[in-house]
Design an enzyme around this catalytic site. Structure first.
Site, PDB file in Angstrom:
ATOM      1  N   ASP A  60       0.832  -1.204   0.000  1.00 18.67           N
ATOM      2  CA  ASP A  60       0.000   0.000   0.000  1.00 18.67           C
ATOM      3  C   ASP A  60       0.866   1.253   0.000  1.00 18.67           C
ATOM      4  O   ASP A  60       0.598   2.214  -0.744  1.00 18.67           O
ATOM      5  CB  ASP A  60      -0.914  -0.028   1.221  1.00 18.67           C
ATOM      6  CG  ASP A  60      -1.706   1.246   1.392  1.00 18.67           C
ATOM      7  OD1 ASP A  60      -2.611   1.499   0.579  1.00 18.67           O
ATOM      8  OD2 ASP A  60      -1.417   2.005   2.338  1.00 18.67           O
ATOM      9  N   GLU A 132      -2.168  -5.240  -3.748  1.00 20.74           N
ATOM     10  CA  GLU A 132      -1.206  -4.474  -2.956  1.00 20.74           C
ATOM     11  C   GLU A 132      -0.125  -5.384  -2.381  1.00 20.74           C
ATOM     12  O   GLU A 132       1.054  -5.016  -2.337  1.00 20.74           O
ATOM     13  CB  GLU A 132      -1.930  -3.734  -1.834  1.00 20.74           C
ATOM     14  CG  GLU A 132      -2.787  -2.571  -2.319  1.00 20.74           C
ATOM     15  CD  GLU A 132      -3.497  -1.855  -1.201  1.00 20.74           C
ATOM     16  OE1 GLU A 132      -3.796  -0.652  -1.365  1.00 20.74           O
ATOM     17  OE2 GLU A 132      -3.774  -2.480  -0.148  1.00 20.74           O
TER      18      GLU A 132
END
Length: 236
Positions: A60, A132
């Site tokens: 992320d 992610e």
């Protein structure tokens, strides 16, 4: 099974790892990282040990850095107030889930059989988190430049489509509700955890009987992501 550096590798059919490597454009020196990135919590050990949650955490941040850098270079005259909504839209859960779905990431995931029957491997949040995590694994195995190449490849069309900055998600959600004479979005902090220097907020937003949630290191950021997630499931 262990990878060349000695890390435990969760059980994965070889074709899943091969397909994921092909998608990422990288042959992993530490395949255990990729196997971990593809492991849903339901298929991990006790307390989720060995799941992709840790790699999602770093992925992320890597994704956010790469896209922020890209936008600064792509739109050199735009202020932060316009770059922020661009970034939020590009890295939102719905946007990432769409990329994952288009590339059959759900077929690459290691999910417990019972959860597969429930369709967990196809849920938007699971797909976005997996993407992610894969970015996190790619970064740890090959470095920032290789991760940057992948992110630019999968997000190029979305960046090109942003001729003008999108409205920030909270504003767009409020306008959606007003146009339909519905109650304004209701935001609630579901939980707050972590130390004061690195908090984590989980926020939900509701319009009528439809809601979505998100987590972030700041309350406003969590609200914006929750709004973006809700916009992703509401009718246009």
């Amino acid at each position: 099974m262990r990878d060349p550096l000695g890390a435990d590798v969760p059980h994965h059919p070889v074709n899943r790892l091969a397909e994921a490597s092909k998608f990422l454009g990288h042959d992993f020196a530490r395949p255990g990282l990729l196997a971990e990135a593809l492991t849903h919590r339901s298929a991990a050990g006790a307390r989720g040990i060995g799941s992709n949650e840790r790699l999602e955490f770093i992925g992320d941040r890597v994704l956010g850095l790469i896209v922020a850098e890209w936008l600064i270079e792509r739109f050199p005259q735009e202020p932060e107030g316009k770059l922020g909504p661009r970034l939020a839209a590009l890295v939102s859960k719905p946007a990432l889930a769409a990329i994952a779905e288009a590339n059959q990431v759900s077929e690459m995931l290691n999910v417990a059989p019972g959860e597969v029957k429930r369709g967990v491997h196809s849920q938007a949040n699971v797909l976005a988190d997996a993407l992610e995590a894969m970015i996190g694994a790619l970064f740890l195995d090959a470095g920032l430049e290789r991760a940057r190449l992948f992110v630019h490849r999968v997000l190029a069309s979305a960046v090109d489509a942003q001729a003008t900055p999108p409205k920030d998600p909270k504003t767009a959600l409020q306008e959606w509700a007003l146009k339909r004479a519905l109650p304004l979005p209701n935001y609630q902090v579901i939980s707050q955890s972590g130390p004061s220097h690195a908090p984590n907020f989980v926020v939900s937003v509701t319009i009528g009987e439809v809601s979505a949630s998100a987590s972030a290191g700041a309350k406003r950021a969590a609200e914006q992501e929750a709004a973006q997630n809700l916009l992703g499931i509401l009718p246009k």
